[in-house]
Scaffold this active site. Sequence first.
Site, PDB file in Angstrom:
ATOM      1  N   ARG A 148       0.866  -1.167   0.000  1.00 33.05           N
ATOM      2  CA  ARG A 148       0.000   0.000   0.000  1.00 33.05           C
ATOM      3  C   ARG A 148       0.910   1.227   0.000  1.00 33.05           C
ATOM      4  O   ARG A 148       2.077   1.155   0.408  1.00 33.05           O
ATOM      5  CB  ARG A 148      -0.899   0.022   1.232  1.00 33.05           C
ATOM      6  CG  ARG A 148      -1.857  -1.164   1.322  1.00 33.05           C
ATOM      7  CD  ARG A 148      -2.673  -1.106   2.614  1.00 33.05           C
ATOM      8  NE  ARG A 148      -3.639  -2.199   2.699  1.00 33.05           N
ATOM      9  CZ  ARG A 148      -3.389  -3.389   3.255  1.00 33.05           C
ATOM     10  NH1 ARG A 148      -2.180  -3.637   3.754  1.00 33.05           N
ATOM     11  NH2 ARG A 148      -4.315  -4.315   3.293  1.00 33.05           N
ATOM     12  N   LYS A 170      -2.261  -2.482   7.554  1.00 34.03           N
ATOM     13  CA  LYS A 170      -3.684  -2.355   7.842  1.00 34.03           C
ATOM     14  C   LYS A 170      -4.080  -3.375   8.896  1.00 34.03           C
ATOM     15  O   LYS A 170      -3.721  -4.548   8.807  1.00 34.03           O
ATOM     16  CB  LYS A 170      -4.495  -2.572   6.557  1.00 34.03           C
ATOM     17  CG  LYS A 170      -5.944  -2.106   6.659  1.00 34.03           C
ATOM     18  CD  LYS A 170      -6.595  -2.148   5.298  1.00 34.03           C
ATOM     19  CE  LYS A 170      -8.017  -1.605   5.364  1.00 34.03           C
ATOM     20  NZ  LYS A 170      -8.663  -1.619   4.032  1.00 34.03           N
ATOM     21  N   HIS A 179      -2.745   2.972  -5.823  1.00 34.61           N
ATOM     22  CA  HIS A 179      -3.279   1.716  -5.303  1.00 34.61           C
ATOM     23  C   HIS A 179      -3.540   0.702  -6.417  1.00 34.61           C
ATOM     24  O   HIS A 179      -3.630  -0.500  -6.157  1.00 34.61           O
ATOM     25  CB  HIS A 179      -4.559   1.971  -4.509  1.00 34.61           C
ATOM     26  CG  HIS A 179      -4.847   0.910  -3.486  1.00 34.61           C
ATOM     27  ND1 HIS A 179      -4.057   0.695  -2.387  1.00 34.61           N
ATOM     28  CD2 HIS A 179      -5.851  -0.012  -3.413  1.00 34.61           C
ATOM     29  CE1 HIS A 179      -4.542  -0.304  -1.668  1.00 34.61           C
ATOM     30  NE2 HIS A 179      -5.628  -0.755  -2.273  1.00 34.61           N
ATOM     31  N   ARG A 220      -1.004  -2.043  -6.560  1.00 36.70           N
ATOM     32  CA  ARG A 220      -1.199  -3.144  -5.601  1.00 36.70           C
ATOM     33  C   ARG A 220      -2.215  -4.151  -6.144  1.00 36.70           C
ATOM     34  O   ARG A 220      -1.997  -5.362  -6.061  1.00 36.70           O
ATOM     35  CB  ARG A 220      -1.653  -2.575  -4.251  1.00 36.70           C
ATOM     36  CG  ARG A 220      -2.002  -3.638  -3.205  1.00 36.70           C
ATOM     37  CD  ARG A 220      -2.262  -2.961  -1.859  1.00 36.70           C
ATOM     38  NE  ARG A 220      -3.071  -3.782  -0.977  1.00 36.70           N
ATOM     39  CZ  ARG A 220      -2.589  -4.729  -0.192  1.00 36.70           C
ATOM     40  NH1 ARG A 220      -1.300  -5.001  -0.177  1.00 36.70           N
ATOM     41  NH2 ARG A 220      -3.405  -5.414   0.604  1.00 36.70           N
ATOM     42  N   HIS A 263      -4.124  -9.778   3.581  1.00 33.65           N
ATOM     43  CA  HIS A 263      -5.584  -9.802   3.734  1.00 33.65           C
ATOM     44  C   HIS A 263      -5.981 -10.703   4.903  1.00 33.65           C
ATOM     45  O   HIS A 263      -5.516 -11.841   4.988  1.00 33.65           O
ATOM     46  CB  HIS A 263      -6.259 -10.318   2.456  1.00 33.65           C
ATOM     47  CG  HIS A 263      -6.197  -9.350   1.331  1.00 33.65           C
ATOM     48  ND1 HIS A 263      -6.286  -9.739   0.002  1.00 33.65           N
ATOM     49  CD2 HIS A 263      -6.056  -7.993   1.306  1.00 33.65           C
ATOM     50  CE1 HIS A 263      -6.203  -8.670  -0.773  1.00 33.65           C
ATOM     51  NE2 HIS A 263      -6.074  -7.603  -0.010  1.00 33.65           N
ATOM     52  N   TYR A 276      -9.888 -10.890  -6.847  1.00 37.16           N
ATOM     53  CA  TYR A 276      -8.993 -10.795  -8.006  1.00 37.16           C
ATOM     54  C   TYR A 276      -9.212 -11.942  -8.991  1.00 37.16           C
ATOM     55  O   TYR A 276      -8.831 -11.835 -10.152  1.00 37.16           O
ATOM     56  CB  TYR A 276      -7.532 -10.739  -7.544  1.00 37.16           C
ATOM     57  CG  TYR A 276      -7.244  -9.514  -6.714  1.00 37.16           C
ATOM     58  CD1 TYR A 276      -7.217  -8.247  -7.299  1.00 37.16           C
ATOM     59  CD2 TYR A 276      -7.041  -9.609  -5.338  1.00 37.16           C
ATOM     60  CE1 TYR A 276      -6.988  -7.106  -6.535  1.00 37.16           C
ATOM     61  CE2 TYR A 276      -6.802  -8.479  -4.569  1.00 37.16           C
ATOM     62  CZ  TYR A 276      -6.778  -7.235  -5.173  1.00 37.16           C
ATOM     63  OH  TYR A 276      -6.560  -6.110  -4.415  1.00 37.16           O
TER      64      TYR A 276
END
Length: 330
Positions: free
Chosen positions: A146, A171, A277, A280, A303, A312
């Site tokens: 990120r 995150k 972004h 990414r 994640h 994705y």
Amino acid sequence: MMLTTSTHTYRRQPKLLDQVRAGLRLKHYSYRTEQAYIHWIKRFIFFHNKRHPLEMGEQEINEFLTHLAVNEKVAASTQNQALCAIVFLYKHILNVDLGDIGEIYWSKKPQKLPVVFTHKEAKAVLEKLNGTNWLMAMLLYGAGLRLNECLRLRVKDIDFEYKQITVRSGKGKKDRVTLLPEKLIIPLKKQIEYVKKLHEYDLKNGYGFVYLPYALERKYPFAGKEPGWQFLFPAAKISTDPRTGIKRRHHIHESVLQKAVKRAIREAGITKHAGCHTFRHSFATRLLENGYDIRTIQELMGHKNIQTTMIYTHVINKGGLGVKSPADEI
């Protein structure tokens, strides 16, 4: 009488916000989150004519959040952030347990697929960048970072021996390890040499103590001047830390790369609504196209939920689940 109440509330407000700031810092929230929470708490108070939060409760919270969705039509994530800020205020600062907030009108969360570059497009954008901007953008695309994760990298986070990058407090405040592209080993070594020389210059001029996260500054008082703790992408100028008032060198501001990437996208002739972004997203998509396991990609991306990574798979199912159109048979 109304004037007295308003004045009294106004005098108490800065003290309340100072308590919020102190509470956020005690729990190690980022400076950006601190700014956002302060913003929403102010908005909440002003929406109800500067009434003190202790004079309000579930109904007023409901009215404010519904107003954001219905009248201001904010995004679902924005409305949720406002709720988190208010809950933090009541739970951690005012020590009030909120009851049932009631039926809030929630903004609808759009089901959108992420915008991605093809490998050819990513290459075209990267070719329009140079210097530090190129190196940072390559880390976004080559390691799935990120933007803020890239900016906050320290010298010690780069492991050339194992060819990996440690992302700290990403995150969800979680650390993770991602890959270090071989193509970036030499450029990163040169960048680190530059950082060390800049750090020596700062030390000679009475600076050189970098910001340390959490309580590390108290636990290791001299760690801030060690080369390993320096930001990998330092800012061009010394600035004042908004939390402490201390003058020191921070990392490059996010807008530097954002503007450079936007300009590169235009120059590359790409019309997609893309930005930093997008690199990414493109990293994850490219790994899927190359046949890597979804669990491996989940780990590299950081994640929490595999469903986040699974999106994705929909991106690479071109033409609707890989179905061949009858028009192509004509």
